[in-house]
Design an enzyme around this catalytic site. Structure first.
Site, PDB file in Angstrom:
ATOM      1  CG  ASP A 152      -2.166   0.661   1.092  1.00  0.00           C
ATOM      2  OD1 ASP A 152      -2.188   1.612   0.301  1.00  0.00           O
ATOM      3  OD2 ASP A 152      -3.142   0.269   1.742  1.00  0.00           O
ATOM      4  CB  THR A 227       1.886 -10.665  -7.357  1.00  0.00           C
ATOM      5  OG1 THR A 227       2.059  -9.405  -7.987  1.00  0.00           O
ATOM      6  CG2 THR A 227       3.149 -11.071  -6.657  1.00  0.00           C
ATOM      7  CD  GLU A 229      -1.970  -4.484  -7.162  1.00  0.00           C
ATOM      8  OE1 GLU A 229      -2.853  -5.247  -6.744  1.00  0.00           O
ATOM      9  OE2 GLU A 229      -2.198  -3.342  -7.565  1.00  0.00           O
TER      10      GLU A 229
END
Lengths: 252, 429
Positions: A152, A227, A229
């Site tokens: 994040d 991943t 992401e």
């Protein structure tokens, strides 16, 4: 398959859990009090629950087997699954704060184990706040790799202390990593990439890994491909910024 | 509807009170009591109350003092608290030689054994260090700034302590953790090398101290906790050596035997200079529990409970000098709702711990105290005290402590209600 009909969250064709049933929040506040169970100390971590084939609850002889890789903020578990077959004898754990996401990864691993007998026995996931409870899970120097993939970014300055890489938290990661252990970080946010690199660069217990070593390390390629992401970033043609550092003995 | 959103106590600012604290000069030259923003010092050499001198920016403390401590050599004294300043005093002149600003409220202080560094911890889990380099005892230190030393991730640090050999700094927090960090040669660059974590407590850790003797100069760490135990640790490995259930013992002795009192948090502990005895204060306990520590077998055992008869006295803080065998106790609270100002405290002393005269520890009567009425008037705020004030005070301190340090528990309905707007809770597909 009868079971799957009873459980609509699993895909009928693959037996894997379907993401749409595990809708997650993008963020979870790492500062709030935790109300999930946390092991009192590393010896209270029950490995037989996580890795039944590696560590049976009855036999104490195999207690030498320890978790060596930790994927901090593992998200939907893509990296763990890629690493599982690359290092089939290494125990690794994903740590994730969001409850729904953890549930999804748990189901995903169980489904993979069912579909591929003998495989994926070395990976597991736990719901925890790694910023608070790393020392509760790992003994000093236990880990050989730690992963922080697409954390994040917490853009606002007042939220910088929520970032998972910071000088103070690196002290704890250096404690959990054995000398020679490697910390892998990657992000698609340039500002955060600079921040993570600066934190690692200035820390006395980490040194940068050379280009040649990066080339030779098969794990590095996974950072930007394994991943969920990273695949999203690749689809959008985005840039990534990685920092890979080794745990060293501090100069005295 | 709105009331269902806020938990009890969350909105009530009155509940945020600070307990009275006591600290004794290492050679018992003076004794200090902090109640609320009031710092009261009594000097035994002149047998008189001390008036503090503070010419630094913004004199004296403006909010509750949360931590006070003398340096090991007794030349310095540090006080800090909710007003976000750390004041360093010379105990010679009782002048404030330095006021260090803190970003957050300060929850604990410690001085390195050589008195060269002052460390303080804030409510966000960061431990800061100030160097006193160049201080020769008289002049003021101006514009001292603190540098970050280490951090517990956003957890209130409840106690800070240096190991007897000065090699480690130990910090305890409300997330049940005790961290042992190597105190570096250049502390201003931060302390990055963690020696160990002492894990085993199942509630917030409230207090730390060391037991050590000439046979065991590196000593062992003792910690008290909200889980009503006192534990003994080896800091170099972080291993738990022994656990002593103090709460259970204290409960048995509660004559009124209230059923609901099942977890009496340990509020403070104080080790004796010879390293064999530990005095422990716990919530609702009118007196102290004495533990003996056997350093060769590394065990703790309860020796006895010293009850305070004839007066409702639940100590909030304990102190001891390294020379005289007197245990100092204080109870009291800052700005107690419904009672008069200035805040009152009550000081009591236990003597009779000498090995040579194995008599029972006795609680000194007010007229037996060195300094007598003068001392009591200074430290307590008045010579005579109303008993019911201190029971109310102890109750307020207990509530404040659990509000501050115990994790809030919400009922399932309330948690569901709070999560009602979360995206992942929406059932629509």
């Amino acid at each position: 398959m009868l079971e799957n009909e009873a459980n609509p969250t699993l895909s009928k064709s693959t037996g894997l859990p379907r993401k749409r049933f595990y809708r997650a929040r993008a963020h979870s506040n790492p500062l709030s009090d935790s109300h999930f169970p946390v092991p009192t100390s590393p010896c209270h971590v029950n490995l037989s629950l996580h890795f039944p084939q590696f560590c049976s609850s009855s036999d104490q002889i195999d207690s030498s087997k320890k978790i060596q890789f930790a994927d901090i903020g593992c998200g939907f578990g893509g990296l763990l699954i890629s690493l599982s077959t690359l290092f089939p004898d290494t125990l690794m754990i994903g740590m994730e704060l969001r409850d729904k996401v953890t549930e999804y990864v748990k189901e995903r691993i169980l489904a993979l184990r069912l579909a591929n007998p003998g495989q994926y026995q070395n990976i597991s996931v736990v719901r925890t706040n790694s910023m608070k409870y790393i020392p509760n899970f790992f003994e000093k120097g236990q880990l050989s790799k730690m992963f922080f993939l697409f954390p994040d970014p917490h853009f606002k300055e007042k939220n910088h202390r929520r970032r998972v890489i910071s000088t103070h938290l690196l002290d704890e990661y250096a404690y959990a990593l054995g000398v020679g252990g490697i910390i892998y970080t990657i992000t698609d946010v340039e500002e955060l990439g600079d921040w993570m690199k600066a934190c690692l660069e200035s820390h006395p217990m980490f040194e940068a890994i050379t280009e040649e070593e990066l080339e030779a390390d098969p794990v590095v390629k996974l950072l930007s491909s394994a991943t969920e992401e990273s695949q999203k970033v690749a689809r959008n043609g985005g840039q990534t910024f990685q920092a890979v550092y080794r745990r060293i003995m501090p100069a005295t | 509807m709105e009331e269902t959103l806020t938990e009890e106590g969350e909105t009530n600012k009155d509940i945020e009170v600070a307990p009275a604290l006591i600290a004794v000069h290492p050679t018992q030259k003076s004794v200090a009591v902090a109640v609320g923003s009031d710092l009261r010092v009594f000097d035994f050499q002149g047998v008189s109350a001390v008036s503090l001198v503070d010419d630094t920016s913004g004199p004296f403390h403006k909010d509750s003092i949360r931590a006070i401590r003398y340096s090991a050599d007794g030349n310095l004294f540090v006080s800090a608290g909710d007003d976000k300043v750390v004041k360093i005093w010379s105990t010679d002149s009782w002048c404030c030689i330095c006021t260090v600003p803190s970003e957050k409220r300060v929850s604990a202080v410690a001085l390195s054994n050589d008195s060269l560094y002052v460390c303080f911890a804030d409510k966000f889990g960061v431990v800061w260090v100030v160097d006193l380099d160049g201080f020769d005892g008289n002049q003021m230190l101006v514009n001292k700034k603190a540098a970050p030393l280490l951090a517990h991730y956003c957890s209130i640090i409840t106690s800070l302590e240096f190991s007897p050999d000065g090699r480690f700094v130990i910090s305890a927090d409300r997330d049940f953790k005790i961290r042992v960090t190597v105190f570096p040669k250049k502390p201003l660059d931060g302390a990055h090398e963690i020696q160990s974590f002492c894990l085993g407590h199942t509630e917030f850790v409230s207090c730390l101290d060391f037991v050590f003797t000439s046979d065991f100069p590196q000593g062992f760490l003792v910690s008290g906790s909200g889980d009503s135990t006192v534990r003994l640790w080896d800091i170099s490995s972080g291993s738990l050596l022994d656990t002593c259930e103090v709460g259970a013992k204290a409960e048995l002795l509660e004559s009124n035997g209230k059923e609901e009192e099942c977890n009496l948090a340990v509020t403070d502990l104080c080790t004796f200079p010879d390293g064999t005895l530990i005095a422990v204060a716990a919530q609702s306990l009118q007196g102290i529990v004495l533990l003996s520590c056997d350093l060769s077998t590394r065990t703790l055992s309860i020796t006895r409970v010293v009850s305070i008869m004839g007066e409702a006295f639940i100590p909030t803080s304990l102190g001891m000098s390294s020379s005289a065998r007197l245990l100092w106790m204080v109870t009291g609270v800052s700005n107690l709702h419904g009672f008069d100002n200035p805040p009152l405290a009550r000081v009591r002393i236990i003597s009779g711990f000498e090995k040579s005269s194995p008599g029972d520890p006795t609680i000194l009567e007010d007229n037996e105290i060195l300094g007598g009425d003068k001392l009591l008037e200074k430290l307590q705020g008045s010579v005579s005290v109303e008993e019911k004030v201190f029971l109310a005070a102890a109750e307020a301190v207990k509530t404040a402590m659990s509000n501050l340090l115990v994790k809030k528990q919400y009922s399932t309905e309330k948690r569901e209600f709070r999560k009602r707007t979360r995206n992942d809770r929406k059932t629509k597909q």
